[in-house]
Design an enzyme around this catalytic site. Structure first.
Site, PDB file in Angstrom:
ATOM      1  N   ASP A 163       8.867  -5.555  16.538  1.00 30.33           N
ATOM      2  CA  ASP A 163       8.993  -5.328  14.928  1.00 30.33           C
ATOM      3  C   ASP A 163       9.973  -3.442  14.651  1.00 30.33           C
ATOM      4  O   ASP A 163      10.510  -3.454  13.963  1.00 30.33           O
ATOM      5  CB  ASP A 163       8.780  -5.999  13.502  1.00 30.33           C
ATOM      6  CG  ASP A 163       9.169  -6.287  13.094  1.00 30.33           C
ATOM      7  OD1 ASP A 163       8.909  -5.987  11.792  1.00 30.33           O
ATOM      8  OD2 ASP A 163      10.596  -6.446  13.129  1.00 30.33           O
ATOM      9  N   HIS A 178      18.154  -4.911   7.853  1.00 31.64           N
ATOM     10  CA  HIS A 178      17.591  -6.292   8.229  1.00 31.64           C
ATOM     11  C   HIS A 178      19.001  -7.168   8.319  1.00 31.64           C
ATOM     12  O   HIS A 178      18.568  -8.533   7.553  1.00 31.64           O
ATOM     13  CB  HIS A 178      16.629  -6.522   6.882  1.00 31.64           C
ATOM     14  CG  HIS A 178      15.184  -5.863   7.242  1.00 31.64           C
ATOM     15  ND1 HIS A 178      14.895  -5.062   6.433  1.00 31.64           N
ATOM     16  CD2 HIS A 178      14.300  -5.572   8.595  1.00 31.64           C
ATOM     17  CE1 HIS A 178      13.926  -4.304   6.917  1.00 31.64           C
ATOM     18  NE2 HIS A 178      13.272  -4.724   8.096  1.00 31.64           N
ATOM     19  N   ASP A 184      13.312 -12.459  10.724  1.00 37.49           N
ATOM     20  CA  ASP A 184      14.013 -11.348   9.007  1.00 37.49           C
ATOM     21  C   ASP A 184      14.939 -12.465   8.262  1.00 37.49           C
ATOM     22  O   ASP A 184      15.286 -12.267   7.758  1.00 37.49           O
ATOM     23  CB  ASP A 184      14.419 -10.179   9.829  1.00 37.49           C
ATOM     24  CG  ASP A 184      13.351  -9.796   9.391  1.00 37.49           C
ATOM     25  OD1 ASP A 184      13.417  -8.263   9.815  1.00 37.49           O
ATOM     26  OD2 ASP A 184      11.826  -9.572   8.179  1.00 37.49           O
ATOM     27  N   GLN A 229       9.943  10.065   8.714  1.00 32.39           N
ATOM     28  CA  GLN A 229       9.950   9.330  10.249  1.00 32.39           C
ATOM     29  C   GLN A 229       8.693   9.409  11.098  1.00 32.39           C
ATOM     30  O   GLN A 229       8.356   9.611  11.676  1.00 32.39           O
ATOM     31  CB  GLN A 229      11.098   9.545  10.018  1.00 32.39           C
ATOM     32  CG  GLN A 229      12.707   8.892  10.993  1.00 32.39           C
ATOM     33  CD  GLN A 229      11.874   7.142  10.948  1.00 32.39           C
ATOM     34  OE1 GLN A 229      11.475   6.853  11.623  1.00 32.39           O
ATOM     35  NE2 GLN A 229      12.978   6.314  10.141  1.00 32.39           N
TER      36      GLN A 229
HETATM   37  C1  LIG Z   1      13.695   3.247  12.447  1.00 34.41           C
HETATM   38  O1  LIG Z   1      13.063   3.807  10.764  1.00 34.41           O
HETATM   39  C2  LIG Z   1      12.031   3.112  10.559  1.00 34.41           C
HETATM   40  C3  LIG Z   1      12.313   1.543  11.148  1.00 34.41           C
HETATM   41  C4  LIG Z   1      11.450   0.170  10.621  1.00 34.41           C
HETATM   42  C5  LIG Z   1      10.955   1.315   9.584  1.00 34.41           C
HETATM   43  C6  LIG Z   1       9.984  -0.906   9.245  1.00 34.41           C
HETATM   44  C7  LIG Z   1       9.428  -1.012   8.001  1.00 34.41           C
HETATM   45  C8  LIG Z   1       8.232  -1.852   7.822  1.00 34.41           C
HETATM   46  N1  LIG Z   1       8.992  -2.745   8.945  1.00 34.41           N
HETATM   47  C9  LIG Z   1       8.701  -3.857   9.293  1.00 34.41           C
HETATM   48  C10 LIG Z   1       9.028  -4.459   8.296  1.00 34.41           C
HETATM   49  O2  LIG Z   1      10.351  -4.662   8.749  1.00 34.41           O
HETATM   50  C11 LIG Z   1       8.044  -6.153   8.706  1.00 34.41           C
HETATM   51  N2  LIG Z   1       8.974  -7.314   7.927  1.00 34.41           N
HETATM   52  C12 LIG Z   1       9.453  -7.788   6.636  1.00 34.41           C
HETATM   53  C13 LIG Z   1      10.026  -8.379   6.131  1.00 34.41           C
HETATM   54  O3  LIG Z   1       8.844 -10.040   6.896  1.00 34.41           O
HETATM   55  C14 LIG Z   1       9.263 -10.469   8.401  1.00 34.41           C
HETATM   56  C15 LIG Z   1       8.437  -8.954   8.663  1.00 34.41           C
HETATM   57  N3  LIG Z   1       9.781  -1.766   9.750  1.00 34.41           N
HETATM   58  C16 LIG Z   1      10.747   1.606   8.766  1.00 34.41           C
HETATM   59  C17 LIG Z   1      11.408   2.632   9.652  1.00 34.41           C
HETATM   60  O4  LIG Z   1      11.872   4.216   8.533  1.00 34.41           O
HETATM   61  C18 LIG Z   1      11.228   3.988   7.341  1.00 34.41           C
HETATM   62  C19 LIG Z   1      12.427   4.888   6.342  1.00 34.41           C
HETATM   63  C20 LIG Z   1      11.733   6.141   6.601  1.00 34.41           C
HETATM   64  C21 LIG Z   1      10.361   6.568   7.218  1.00 34.41           C
HETATM   65  C22 LIG Z   1       9.814   4.292   7.042  1.00 34.41           C
HETATM   66 ZN   LIG Z   2      12.009  -6.934  11.069  1.00 35.24          ZN
END
Ligand SMILES: COc1ccc(-c2ccn(C[C@@H](O)CN3CCOCC3)n2)cc1OC1CCCC1
Ligand SMILES: [Zn+2]
Length: 344
Positions: A243, A85, A126, A294
């Protein structure tokens, strides 16, 4: 004085020009762009998209030098120490949004102000992220969780941070907009960033499905959005999809984002361990579950959302869906054999 061509000074103008010529492609390499922009991916991305590509700054009397100064402050308030982030993620979501909003199926639907709001929301969505989840902030009674009463804590904080800087005279690039436009712009940016909250994902997805269904039926397949709410829903869907778009990108890019988010989750887990808290899911570096997580995230969150977006944007977004399936197979085929339980 006149601004540099890309908003920021770069060593290699040719390399930068070559990258910028790819700004409308889905597999744009943000990591390379961060290097070539001398670690100013967000400032240069915002300037290239809003000024050079879309000429939106002029449309709303935005003074470019003031806007650049503002974007430098926003970029400086993304934490460089966050593996995921950070400002490169902000630039990535903005560039991804720029690509989707360039598809003719939506290009004619949205006004310049709506496009400007979606791109700006992506850029700031973010800012000042601490590399910790809403749940962690609530569990540790962080001052942000107290301030926002455990509701959309980070989403509220990113918005308040971005708009607070706009109050400073030397950063207020919106002073040239008329009051009505500025009010509507602010409302839309708030609605868009609040919709990136994962806890709103299922209801957003359901509402988008309904809207796409009724719109396509009512207008024999053409996307026609009447009310503010319907238009916002689709824009929220686009920003939220961007996002969580990592898994729809070329495999090397997706793997780089995965490494980053996992390391960020592990760093949160390290803090939870030190504090004697239960570790959040996928945050325990001593019990990794990268591949399975994932595949689960793709199956339950990313694929359903992108399938819906693919219906909305048809015939576009098909390349994202096929890349998503390829990437799923990559991780699915690498899920380690679970240790065979000894029943003897
Ligand atoms: C490439 O992998 C990912 C890429 C992205 C994410 C992911 C999770 C939540 N978000 C969205 C928030 O960050 C929304 N934000 C919050 C703070 O406020 C603003 C908006 N993104 C998770 C990912 O993998 C995780 C680890 C293993 C499975 C899940
Ligand atoms: Zn984001």
């Amino acid at each position: 004085g006149n601004l540099p061509k890309f908003g920021v000074e770069v060593e290699d103008e040719d390399a930068m020009s070559l990258m910028v010529s790819q700004i409308n492609t889905w597999n744009f390499d943000l990591f390379k762009f961060a290097v070539i922009s001398k670690d100013h991916p967000l400032v240069s991305m915002a300037y290239v998209i809003l000024q050079s590509e879309r000429n939106l700054l002029r449309s709303y009397n935005v003074d470019p030098p003031t806007f650049i100064k503002y974007m430098f402050v926003i970029e400086a308030n993304y934490h460089k120490t966050n593996p995921y982030h950070n400002a490169t993620h902000g630039a990535d979501v903005m560039q991804s949004c720029h690509v989707l909003l360039g598809y003719s199926v939506v290009e004619q639907v949205f006004t310049d102000l709506e496009v400007f709001a979606a791109l700006f929301a992506s850029a700031i969505h973010d800012v000042d992220h601490p590399g910790l989840s809403n749940q962690f902030l609530s569990n540790t009674s962080n001052e942000l969780a107290i301030l926002y009463n455990d509701h959309a804590v980070l989403e509220n904080h990113h918005l308040a941070t971005a708009f607070k800087f706009l109050q400073e005279d030397e950063l207020n690039w919106a002073s040239g907009m008329d009051d009505k436009q500025r009010q509507l712009f602010r409302k839309m940016v708030i609605d868009l960033v609040l919709a990136t909250d994962m806890s709103k994902h299922l209801s957003l997805l359901a509402d988008i499905k309904t809207t796409v269904e009724s719109s396509k039926v009512a207008h024999n397949g053409k996307l026609v959005l009447e009310s503010y709410n319907e238009r916002m829903l689709v824009l929220q869907g686009i920003v939220h999809s961007c996002d969580i778009s990592s898994a729809t990108k070329a495999l090397p890019i997706y793997k780089a984002w995965t490494e980053r988010i996992i390391e960020e989750f592990y760093q949160q887990g390290d803090r939870e361990r030190d504090l004697g808290l239960n570790l959040s899911p996928m945050c325990d570096r001593q019990n990794p579950s990268i591949e399975k997580s994932q595949v689960g995230f793709i199956d339950f969150i990313v694929l359903p959302l992108w399938e819906t977006l693919g219906e909305l944007m048809f015939p576009y977004c098909q390349e994202m869906l096929s890349q998503l399936n390829e990437n799923r197979m990559y991780y699915f085929s690498r899920i380690p054999e679970s240790p065979r339980c000894s029943i003897t």
